[in-house]
Design an enzyme around this catalytic site. Sequence first.
Site, mmCIF file in Angstrom:
data_model
loop_
_atom_site.group_PDB
_atom_site.id
_atom_site.type_symbol
_atom_site.label_atom_id
_atom_site.label_comp_id
_atom_site.label_asym_id
_atom_site.label_seq_id
_atom_site.Cartn_x
_atom_site.Cartn_y
_atom_site.Cartn_z
ATOM 1 N N ARG A 179 -17.249 -8.263 9.297
ATOM 2 C CA ARG A 179 -17.026 -8.991 10.560
ATOM 3 C C ARG A 179 -17.620 -10.396 10.558
ATOM 4 O O ARG A 179 -17.394 -11.153 11.497
ATOM 5 C CB ARG A 179 -17.661 -8.223 11.736
ATOM 6 C CG ARG A 179 -17.141 -6.808 11.922
ATOM 7 C CD ARG A 179 -15.688 -6.785 12.395
ATOM 8 N NE ARG A 179 -15.237 -5.425 12.594
ATOM 9 C CZ ARG A 179 -14.642 -4.682 11.661
ATOM 10 N NH1 ARG A 179 -14.428 -5.167 10.441
ATOM 11 N NH2 ARG A 179 -14.260 -3.444 11.931
ATOM 12 N N HIS B 196 -11.764 3.855 4.472
ATOM 13 C CA HIS B 196 -10.670 3.784 5.446
ATOM 14 C C HIS B 196 -11.196 3.342 6.818
ATOM 15 O O HIS B 196 -10.702 3.765 7.857
ATOM 16 C CB HIS B 196 -9.998 5.162 5.553
ATOM 17 C CG HIS B 196 -8.497 5.117 5.674
ATOM 18 N ND1 HIS B 196 -7.649 5.353 4.625
ATOM 19 C CD2 HIS B 196 -7.698 4.875 6.741
ATOM 20 C CE1 HIS B 196 -6.391 5.272 5.047
ATOM 21 N NE2 HIS B 196 -6.403 4.965 6.327
ATOM 22 N N GLN C 88 0.854 -1.199 0.000
ATOM 23 C CA GLN C 88 0.000 0.000 0.000
ATOM 24 C C GLN C 88 0.881 1.236 0.000
ATOM 25 O O GLN C 88 1.728 1.425 0.879
ATOM 26 C CB GLN C 88 -0.908 -0.001 1.232
ATOM 27 C CG GLN C 88 -1.719 1.280 1.404
ATOM 28 C CD GLN C 88 -1.071 2.258 2.364
ATOM 29 O OE1 GLN C 88 -0.578 1.848 3.416
ATOM 30 N NE2 GLN C 88 -1.053 3.544 2.007
ATOM 31 N N THR D 192 -3.338 4.448 -1.884
ATOM 32 C CA THR D 192 -4.426 4.964 -1.045
ATOM 33 C C THR D 192 -4.604 6.449 -1.327
ATOM 34 O O THR D 192 -3.657 7.227 -1.196
ATOM 35 C CB THR D 192 -4.113 4.723 0.447
ATOM 36 O OG1 THR D 192 -4.050 3.310 0.661
ATOM 37 C CG2 THR D 192 -5.180 5.309 1.358
ATOM 38 N N LYS E 27 -7.157 2.623 -3.749
ATOM 39 C CA LYS E 27 -7.910 2.335 -2.515
ATOM 40 C C LYS E 27 -8.493 3.626 -1.952
ATOM 41 O O LYS E 27 -7.768 4.611 -1.766
ATOM 42 C CB LYS E 27 -6.976 1.696 -1.480
ATOM 43 C CG LYS E 27 -7.615 1.454 -0.118
ATOM 44 C CD LYS E 27 -6.670 0.707 0.805
ATOM 45 C CE LYS E 27 -7.288 0.398 2.150
ATOM 46 N NZ LYS E 27 -7.340 1.546 3.056
ATOM 47 N N ASP F 64 -13.709 -2.853 1.536
ATOM 48 C CA ASP F 64 -13.444 -3.050 2.967
ATOM 49 C C ASP F 64 -14.278 -2.087 3.793
ATOM 50 O O ASP F 64 -14.914 -1.171 3.273
ATOM 51 C CB ASP F 64 -11.946 -2.970 3.299
ATOM 52 C CG ASP F 64 -11.366 -1.559 3.247
ATOM 53 O OD1 ASP F 64 -12.112 -0.571 3.336
ATOM 54 O OD2 ASP F 64 -10.130 -1.449 3.127
ATOM 55 N N GLY F 65 -14.296 -2.350 5.114
ATOM 56 C CA GLY F 65 -15.049 -1.504 6.039
ATOM 57 C C GLY F 65 -16.176 -2.278 6.693
ATOM 58 O O GLY F 65 -17.209 -2.521 6.073
HETATM 59 C C1 FNR Z 1 -5.934 1.440 8.795
HETATM 60 N N1 FNR Z 1 -6.169 1.639 7.439
HETATM 61 C C2 FNR Z 1 -5.124 2.034 6.622
HETATM 62 N N2 FNR Z 1 -5.314 2.148 5.282
HETATM 63 C C3 FNR Z 1 -4.303 2.506 4.468
HETATM 64 O O1 FNR Z 1 -4.502 2.593 3.259
HETATM 65 N N3 FNR Z 1 -3.053 2.775 4.987
HETATM 66 C C4 FNR Z 1 -2.792 2.689 6.325
HETATM 67 O O2 FNR Z 1 -1.663 2.934 6.777
HETATM 68 C C5 FNR Z 1 -3.859 2.310 7.182
HETATM 69 N N4 FNR Z 1 -3.654 2.194 8.527
HETATM 70 C C6 FNR Z 1 -4.649 1.731 9.332
HETATM 71 C C7 FNR Z 1 -4.397 1.518 10.690
HETATM 72 C C8 FNR Z 1 -5.375 0.992 11.506
HETATM 73 C C9 FNR Z 1 -5.079 0.748 12.963
HETATM 74 C C10 FNR Z 1 -6.658 0.669 10.973
HETATM 75 C C11 FNR Z 1 -7.745 0.084 11.826
HETATM 76 C C12 FNR Z 1 -6.927 0.910 9.635
HETATM 77 C C13 FNR Z 1 -7.495 1.364 6.853
HETATM 78 C C14 FNR Z 1 -7.610 -0.105 6.448
HETATM 79 O O3 FNR Z 1 -6.786 -0.395 5.336
HETATM 80 C C15 FNR Z 1 -9.041 -0.460 6.031
HETATM 81 O O4 FNR Z 1 -9.500 0.415 5.037
HETATM 82 C C16 FNR Z 1 -10.029 -0.456 7.202
HETATM 83 O O5 FNR Z 1 -9.421 -0.893 8.396
HETATM 84 C C17 FNR Z 1 -11.212 -1.370 6.895
HETATM 85 O O6 FNR Z 1 -12.180 -1.285 7.875
HETATM 86 P P1 FNR Z 1 -12.327 -2.315 9.105
HETATM 87 O O7 FNR Z 1 -12.181 -3.715 8.571
HETATM 88 O O8 FNR Z 1 -11.243 -1.955 10.084
HETATM 89 O O9 FNR Z 1 -13.698 -1.999 9.594
#
Ligand code: FNR
Length: 362
Positions: free
Chosen positions: A296, A261, A134, A162, A237, A292-293
Site C-alpha cells: 500500500r 491471494h 492469469q 494460480t 502464483k 503481492d499482498g
Molecule cells: C483477487 N485475486 C485473484 N488472484 C488470482 O490469481 N485470480 C483471480 O481471479 C483473483 N481475483 C481477485 C479478486 C479480487 C476482488 C481481489 C481483491 C483479489 C488475488 C490478487 O491477484 C492478489 O493476489 C491480491 O489481491 C494481492 O493482495 P492485495 O494487494 O489485494 O492486498
Amino acid sequence: MLDQHELAAVQTLDDFEVLAKSHLTYQAYEFVAGAAGDECTAAENRAAFRRTRLQPRVLVDVSRTDTSMTLFGRRHTHPILLAPTGYHKLFHAEGEAATVRGAKLGEATLIAAAFATTSIEDMAAQARQPLWFQLYLHRDRGVTRGVVERTIAAGCEAICVTVDVPSNGPRDRELRAGFVLPPGVERVNLAGLEGGVAASSDRPFGRSIYSALRSASATWADLEWLRSWVKVPLLVKGILHPDDAERAVACGCDGVIVSNHGGRTIDTVPATLDVLPRITDRLAGRTTLLLDGGVRRGTDVFKAIALGAAAVCIGRPYLYGLAVGGEFGIARVLEILRSELEMTMCLVGCPELNKARPSCLA
Ligand code: FNR
C-alpha cells in the site's frame, strides 16, 4: 466518479479504499475488501510491512532515481504490476477496458484475470502496456490448452498459473452480503465453460467447496505438462514455501509470485513479506520473484525489493482506484505508489532500485 482535479487531491492508497466504499454497492465492496476467515492473513500482510524497519544512509547523491527493472527481457519503468483480479465491471461500467487504459497511463503491466468481464481480445486491443494472463488449471487439459492458446494469440506475453485455490476459501463477508454478479455483469466464457459453485446435493444446505472452473486435482505433473508446450514466460502464483518455489523452478517455470491471494483463500497463513527472505535465500537468483499482498506504500514496494522481489503486484488498491475514478483513478493509485517509492529511495540513500538489499533494512 471523481474527476482528475479531485483525484489529484487523493493522497494515499488507503484514502482510495474509504472513497471506494461510497462508490460501490455493499455486495461489491464486501467482495473486494473481504478476505477469508477472520482475515488474520490479510491483516498480517500489512502488519509485516509495518513492522519491517528501513535503515537510511545519508550523504548519498540521490539527485536522480532509477526505478526501472527488466522482466523477461522487457524493460519496465517501475516495479509495480496490477495483480489479476476478477470481474472489473463490478467496479466500473467499462470494466477491464478501463483498467487497461489505466495501466497505460500508469505504465504498468496488467495480469488479466481468467474471471474477467471483458474478452481478452478486447483488452488486448486497447492495451499499450504488456498484458499477461492469469490461468486457472481446468481438470480437462484440452480446456486449459484452449484458454492458453487463445490468450497468447490475443497478445499476452506471459502466463501466470494460480495454484493456491484448489477449493474455495470461507469468504464470510461476501457470503453474508449475498454477493452474486449483478445483472449485466457477466464472466467472459473463455473456453465454453459453465461456471459457478457446484452445489453439493449431499449436504443439508448444499454448501460446496469446489468450483467447476478450477481443478482440485491439479499437481506438479500438470505444471510440467503446461511447461512442455507454453513458449512464453510461465510464472506460478501462490507460492509460500521454499520447497514449492524450488519445485516450480525445477519444472522450468520462469518466475514465482509469492502470494497468499491477498488473504482470500486460507486464513492464518503467514504474510508474504515474512516468507519472502527464505524463498529468496533458497532460489538465490535462479528465478524471478514477484510478491503481492498488502502493498500500500512506496516503502512497502522498497522493502519487498530489498528482500529479493524483482517487482510487486497490487490487487485491491487499483480496484478502488477504478471504482473511484476509472482509468484516471488507477493512474493516480500508480502515481502515488511510484512517487512514494522514489521518495523512499532518496531518503534511504538507495537511488537505484537494483541496489536495494537487506542491508537497506534495520
Ligand atoms: C483477487 N485475486 C485473484 N488472484 C488470482 O490469481 N485470480 C483471480 O481471479 C483473483 N481475483 C481477485 C479478486 C479480487 C476482488 C481481489 C481483491 C483479489 C488475488 C490478487 O491477484 C492478489 O493476489 C491480491 O489481491 C494481492 O493482495 P492485495 O494487494 O489485494 O492486498
